[in-house]
Scaffold this active site. Structure first.
Site, short mmCIF file in Angstrom:
data_model
loop_
_atom_site.label_atom_id
_atom_site.label_comp_id
_atom_site.label_asym_id
_atom_site.label_seq_id
_atom_site.Cartn_x
_atom_site.Cartn_y
_atom_site.Cartn_z
N GLN A 167 12.81 -25.47 62.21
CA GLN A 167 13.19 -25.61 63.43
C GLN A 167 12.30 -25.85 64.43
O GLN A 167 12.45 -26.69 65.38
CB GLN A 167 14.24 -24.56 63.84
CG GLN A 167 15.25 -24.59 64.82
CD GLN A 167 16.31 -25.38 64.14
OE1 GLN A 167 16.50 -25.42 62.85
NE2 GLN A 167 17.13 -26.20 65.10
N HIS A 191 11.16 -29.69 65.38
CA HIS A 191 12.18 -30.49 66.34
C HIS A 191 11.28 -30.76 67.58
O HIS A 191 11.45 -31.82 68.05
CB HIS A 191 13.23 -29.68 66.81
CG HIS A 191 14.51 -30.00 65.69
ND1 HIS A 191 15.22 -31.17 65.86
CD2 HIS A 191 15.02 -29.06 65.01
CE1 HIS A 191 16.05 -30.94 64.97
NE2 HIS A 191 16.20 -29.55 64.27
N GLU A 196 21.41 -20.67 69.12
CA GLU A 196 22.19 -22.00 68.67
C GLU A 196 22.29 -21.94 67.37
O GLU A 196 23.30 -21.99 66.65
CB GLU A 196 21.26 -23.14 69.21
CG GLU A 196 21.83 -24.42 68.64
CD GLU A 196 20.66 -25.55 68.68
OE1 GLU A 196 21.03 -26.68 68.87
OE2 GLU A 196 19.29 -25.16 68.89
N HIS A 197 21.33 -21.45 66.58
CA HIS A 197 21.61 -21.41 65.06
C HIS A 197 21.04 -19.98 64.83
O HIS A 197 20.25 -19.47 64.94
CB HIS A 197 20.55 -22.18 64.08
CG HIS A 197 20.72 -23.70 64.74
ND1 HIS A 197 19.98 -24.39 65.59
CD2 HIS A 197 21.55 -24.48 63.99
CE1 HIS A 197 20.08 -25.55 65.59
NE2 HIS A 197 21.12 -25.89 64.95
N ASP A 255 22.70 -28.99 59.47
CA ASP A 255 22.04 -30.29 60.55
C ASP A 255 22.79 -31.55 60.11
O ASP A 255 22.71 -32.52 60.79
CB ASP A 255 20.48 -30.16 60.63
CG ASP A 255 20.04 -29.02 61.58
OD1 ASP A 255 20.72 -28.53 62.31
OD2 ASP A 255 18.86 -28.85 61.40
N HIS A 261 60.67 -23.36 97.51
CA HIS A 261 60.57 -22.99 95.87
C HIS A 261 62.02 -22.43 95.55
O HIS A 261 62.54 -22.67 94.64
CB HIS A 261 59.50 -22.40 95.61
CG HIS A 261 58.22 -23.10 95.54
ND1 HIS A 261 57.67 -23.77 96.47
CD2 HIS A 261 57.14 -23.48 94.40
CE1 HIS A 261 56.51 -24.64 95.94
NE2 HIS A 261 56.51 -24.08 94.86
#
Length: 425
Positions: free
Chosen positions: A254, A257, A323-324, A357, A416
């Site tokens: 990770q 990235h 996120e993960h 991924d 109404h």
């Protein structure tokens, strides 16, 4: 990496973990100018920004035919990378097809009520490019839209003197209707407002850098977006049964990235924490993108943490809202039952984040910066809107009439109430 103790983190250290900064505010005003120029000048601005930011003189903005040609050429060459793209695409498509909701209508005692789902007409998918190629992001963004039944799926990806053929082939394989070579904030502006070449869409999705994210925040309201995402992140929740080399491998992967990626391991086992820290340092030295990895490991939102107990580790993971989230523990299902805040969860030693991924089938466009506390990742739902349906028979309306007229009168909406009374005159 040094091992720190969760209980001993200072307030500033805790903020670094829980208030991760995507850097959007620092570029917002510059991005606003880019978006406005694209809105006013169209293709002229798109081409000027391509030269300024990408160093590319763009001829044809529309490269839809190039994508089809790249796919054909890889197929003719028997390139195994196309086989990989196609297998990944098939898995992603199969998983997302399970997400399609069905219209329904039921009888509630003379009140026939229901819900129906229809796709958005036109969506834009941003596929990152630049220093790296991301065919996987093409699959993740396009396929759910196609499965949802979106009529026109447009893709924007950064320009290049020679566009990456694998990314182009993946875009074609996924089923995009139009492909434009335009990147960054200008791509989001072009999709949101249209140009002479780029068709205006109703929703923009897909990951990108802080310029892309800032642009999505600016156009939000004129078009819908999926969510605002920051640098990638992973949290590994592990007990003493975990293999430190495998935990470290997910952290290093990770970190590869982005220098601003956040990578965290939390465990209640002191020996495992020390072994993971050592393994991370050793594995980072073996990777081609070591400089990027080291920068991410030095990020103040990264680290190996030792908790006093697994309940304390779970509380940290819940507040972090990764996120993960990777759970590597003897009873991973029990830990999962205690977790509500996570974009995507990976259970056990044979579920690396890299599988999700690329090819497991789940989507890798996921909320970051704690967004998992409020929303989920990209899915078929992202591209659908729902409407409700009702049909009342006379008796059902009669049964409701006093309730409706009483509430309408209480709100001062006499017309109404009268719209109900008229039906029984």
């Amino acid at each position: 990496m040094d091992v720190r103790t969760v209980a001993d983190l200072s307030p500033a250290e805790r903020r670094a973990f829980f208030e991760r900064d995507a850097g959007v505010e620092g570029v917002r005003e510059d991005v606003r100018e880019i978006v406005e120029r694209v809105r006013e000048e169209g293709d002229v601005a798109v081409r000027e920004f391509a030269e300024e930011f990408d160093g590319v003189a763009v001829g044809n903005v529309d490269v839809t035919d190039d994508a089809a040609r790249a796919h054909e050429e890889l197929a003719d060459a028997g390139d195994p990378v196309l086989d990989a793209v196609q297998e990944a695409a098939a898995n992603v498509r199969e998983f997302h097809e399970r997400q399609r909701p069905e219209d329904w209508r039921d009888d509630f005692g003379g009140r026939e009520l229901g819900r129906r789902f229809r796709p958005i007409d036109r969506v834009g998918v941003y596929v990152p490019g630049g220093a790296a190629a991301y065919p996987s992001s093409a699959l993740m963004g396009i396929i759910p839209a196609v499965v949802a039944g979106v009529d026109h799926v447009a893709v924007a990806t950064p320009p290049a003197d020679e566009l990456n053929p694998v990314t182009l082939a993946a875009i074609h394989e996924a089923g995009a209707d139009a492909v434009y070579q335009v990147g960054g904030a200008q791509a989001i502006g072009a999709l949101a407002y249209g140009t002479e070449t780029v068709t205006r869409v109703q929703k923009v999705v897909g990951p990108g850098n802080k310029w892309v994210t800032a642009a999505k925040s600016i156009v939000q309201g004129d078009v819908e977006i999926d969510f605002l995402a920051g640098p990638s992140e992973v949290l590994v929740l592990a007990d003493g049964t975990a293999d430190p080399d495998l935990v470290a491998a997910d952290l290093v992967a990770q970190a590869e990235h982005d220098p601003n990626a956040s990578v965290v391991a939390v465990t209640d086992d002191a020996d495992l924490a020390a072994a993971v820290a050592d393994a991370v340092d050793a594995q980072a030295a073996e990777r081609e993108r070591e400089e990027t990895i080291r920068a991410a490991l030095d990020n103040e939102a990264s680290g190996v943490l030792r908790a006093r107990s697994m309940p304390e580790a779970v509380l940290f993971a819940e507040e972090y809202a990764a996120e993960h989230l990777s759970i590597v523990a003897d009873d991973d299902e029990a830990l999962l039952d205690r977790i509500t805040n996570a974009g995507s969860v990976f259970l056990g030693p044979y579920s690396p984040v890299a599988a999700g991924d690329y090819a497991a089938g789940t989507n890798h466009v996921l909320p970051t910066n704690g967004g998992a506390k409020r929303y989920g990742g990209l899915s078929v739902d992202t591209f659908l809107r729902s409407s409700t349906v009702q049909r009342l028979d006379r008796d059902a309306l009669d049964d409701l009439s006093e309730t409706v007229t009483t509430l309408a009168d209480a709100e001062g909406l006499e017309a109404h109430a009268e719209s109900v009374r008229k039906r029984f005159e």
